[in-house]
Design an enzyme around this catalytic site. Structure first.
Site, short mmCIF file in Angstrom:
data_model
loop_
_atom_site.label_atom_id
_atom_site.label_comp_id
_atom_site.label_asym_id
_atom_site.label_seq_id
_atom_site.Cartn_x
_atom_site.Cartn_y
_atom_site.Cartn_z
N GLY A 15 0.83 -1.21 0.00
CA GLY A 15 0.00 0.00 0.00
C GLY A 15 0.85 1.25 0.00
CB ALA A 16 4.27 1.88 -1.09
NE ARG A 18 -4.86 5.17 -3.28
CZ ARG A 18 -5.90 4.94 -2.48
NH1 ARG A 18 -6.44 5.91 -1.77
NH2 ARG A 18 -6.43 3.73 -2.40
CG ASN A 86 0.53 1.40 4.78
OD1 ASN A 86 0.16 2.11 5.71
ND2 ASN A 86 0.27 1.69 3.51
CE1 TYR A 150 -9.41 0.26 8.49
CE2 TYR A 150 -9.98 1.29 10.59
CZ TYR A 150 -9.09 1.11 9.55
OH TYR A 150 -7.88 1.76 9.55
CE LYS A 154 -6.52 -1.40 9.71
NZ LYS A 154 -5.26 -1.60 8.97
CB ILE A 183 -3.51 9.65 9.36
CG1 ILE A 183 -3.05 8.90 10.63
CG2 ILE A 183 -2.33 10.26 8.59
CD1 ILE A 183 -2.39 9.74 11.70
N1 LIG Z 1 -5.78 7.33 7.60
C1 LIG Z 1 -6.08 7.02 8.85
O1 LIG Z 1 -6.70 7.82 9.60
C2 LIG Z 1 -5.67 5.68 9.43
C3 LIG Z 1 -5.88 5.48 10.80
C4 LIG Z 1 -5.52 4.26 11.35
C5 LIG Z 1 -4.97 3.28 10.58
N2 LIG Z 1 -4.77 3.49 9.25
C6 LIG Z 1 -4.20 2.39 8.48
O2 LIG Z 1 -3.02 2.82 7.82
C7 LIG Z 1 -2.89 2.14 6.59
C8 LIG Z 1 -2.75 3.14 5.45
O3 LIG Z 1 -3.90 3.95 5.42
P1 LIG Z 1 -4.02 5.27 4.52
O4 LIG Z 1 -4.80 6.23 5.30
O5 LIG Z 1 -2.71 5.65 3.99
O6 LIG Z 1 -4.96 4.72 3.34
P2 LIG Z 1 -5.14 5.20 1.84
O7 LIG Z 1 -4.60 6.56 1.63
O8 LIG Z 1 -6.56 4.92 1.51
O9 LIG Z 1 -4.20 4.18 1.01
C9 LIG Z 1 -4.49 2.83 1.07
C10 LIG Z 1 -3.35 2.05 0.45
O10 LIG Z 1 -3.67 0.64 0.56
C11 LIG Z 1 -3.68 0.09 -0.74
N3 LIG Z 1 -4.72 -0.94 -0.87
C12 LIG Z 1 -6.05 -0.84 -0.59
N4 LIG Z 1 -6.67 -1.99 -0.90
C13 LIG Z 1 -5.72 -2.81 -1.41
C14 LIG Z 1 -5.76 -4.13 -1.92
N5 LIG Z 1 -6.88 -4.86 -2.00
N6 LIG Z 1 -4.59 -4.65 -2.35
C15 LIG Z 1 -3.44 -3.95 -2.31
N7 LIG Z 1 -3.35 -2.71 -1.83
C16 LIG Z 1 -4.49 -2.14 -1.39
C17 LIG Z 1 -3.97 1.24 -1.69
O11 LIG Z 1 -3.52 0.88 -3.00
P3 LIG Z 1 -4.25 1.51 -4.32
O12 LIG Z 1 -3.69 2.88 -4.47
O13 LIG Z 1 -3.84 0.59 -5.42
O14 LIG Z 1 -5.72 1.50 -4.07
C18 LIG Z 1 -3.17 2.35 -1.03
O15 LIG Z 1 -1.81 2.24 -1.35
C19 LIG Z 1 -4.13 1.25 6.44
O16 LIG Z 1 -3.83 -0.06 6.90
C20 LIG Z 1 -5.12 1.91 7.38
O17 LIG Z 1 -6.09 1.02 7.84
C21 LIG Z 1 -5.12 4.67 8.65
#
Ligand SMILES: NC(=O)c1ccc[n+]([C@@H]2O[C@H](COP(=O)([O-])OP(=O)(O)OC[C@H]3O[C@@H](n4cnc5c(N)ncnc54)[C@H](OP(=O)(O)O)[C@@H]3O)[C@@H](O)[C@H]2O)c1
Length: 245
Positions: A15-16, A18, A86, A150, A154, A183
């Protein structure tokens, strides 16, 4: 030399493409690591071509995709020092209305896919040990509306991290989890696109702001480096004080 040093380490970040994963991939690259990053599809990783990050397409729901990526990196490099799990998806659907398709998408991506990555990584590194960092969430620790499945995934990632840390410690593996708070990424646009909601959310965070992907980089570098060499099975919460209240 800095105590938190990842220079020349071979690091794979899922998930690198974005958000948090992208910032972590760029941050590790800037610190001299050899960084491999994944996205769910080829278009997601196109930008990596001239970025110094080696892109791979792997949908975490595909039973074989991430395993093939791990095997091919290991075949070429002889090792993968750190795996950062990630990739993840969220949802805002009320629990009572969740459809099968959405339930499976979240569970398969956030939990089953992550487990498969751990398993594939263990297989290639089992003789030399390894370091896995799993992205969980504060929603795996505390309850909130509209996050049922979700949150469950987690919480499961936290438990899995502890279980594998104990099972694989004899093979020289360390596993730790990072729990981000709220975030600003594509995952939280339902908050950031609505100024009044964002204001309300930020008022409830002790540091009075949502986090940025950059806020997670230090935790990632620390857990990936020898600075954390006596840590395993632990949860690092990076949330501006949200869960300390
Ligand atoms: N943002 C927050 O507030 C927050 C809070 C707590 C935990 N987190 C965790 O932190 C991590 C990153 O979150 P983020 O906010 O950066 O999310 P994001 O901006 O939505 O990015 C998600 C990333 O995961 C990839 N992804 C999603 N579904 C996938 C699949 N089926 N196979 C392969 N890759 C997949 C996406 O790839 P594509 O670009 O190809 O779709 C993207 O690179 C996640 O595990 C999330 O649960 C986030």
């Amino acid at each position: 030399m800095s105590y938190i040093n990842v220079k020349d380490k071979i690091v794979l970040i899922t998930g690198a493409s974005r958000g948090i994963g992208k910032r972590i991939a760029e941050g590790f690259r800037d610190e001299g690591a050899i960084v491999h990053g994944t996205g769910s599809k080829p278009e997601s990783i196109e930008w990596m071509k001239d970025s110094g990050i080696i892109g791979h397409s792997a949908d975490m729901r595909d039973p074989h995709a991430i395993g093939s990526v791990i095997q091919s990196i290991h075949d070429k490099s002889g090792k993968i020092d750190v795996l950062i799990n990630n990739a993840g998806v969220a949802s805002n659907t009320p629990a009572g209305g969740m459809k099968e398709e959405e339930i499976y998408k979240i569970v398969e991506t956030n939990y089953i896919g992550l487990f498969r990555a751990c398993q594939a990584y263990y297989k290639v590194q089992r003789k030399s040990g390894g370091n896995i960092i799993n992205f969980a969430s504060v929603l795996g620790l505390v309850g909130t509306p509209l996050s049922s499945v979700y949150s469950g995934t987690k919480g499961a990632v936290i438990s899995l991290t502890k279980a594998l840390a104990i099972e694989w410690v004899k093979n020289g593996f360390r596993l730790n989890a990072i729990c981000p708070g709220l975030i600003e990424t594509d995952m939280t646009t339902m908050i950031t696109d609505r100024p009044s909601i964002k204001e309300q959310v930020q008022a409830g965070i002790p540091m009075k702001r949502m986090g940025r992907p950059d806020d997670l980089l230090g935790a990632g570098l620390f857990l990936a480096s020898d600075a954390s060499s006596y840590m395993t099975g632990q949860i690092l919460v990076v949330d501006g004080g949200l869960t300390a209240q």
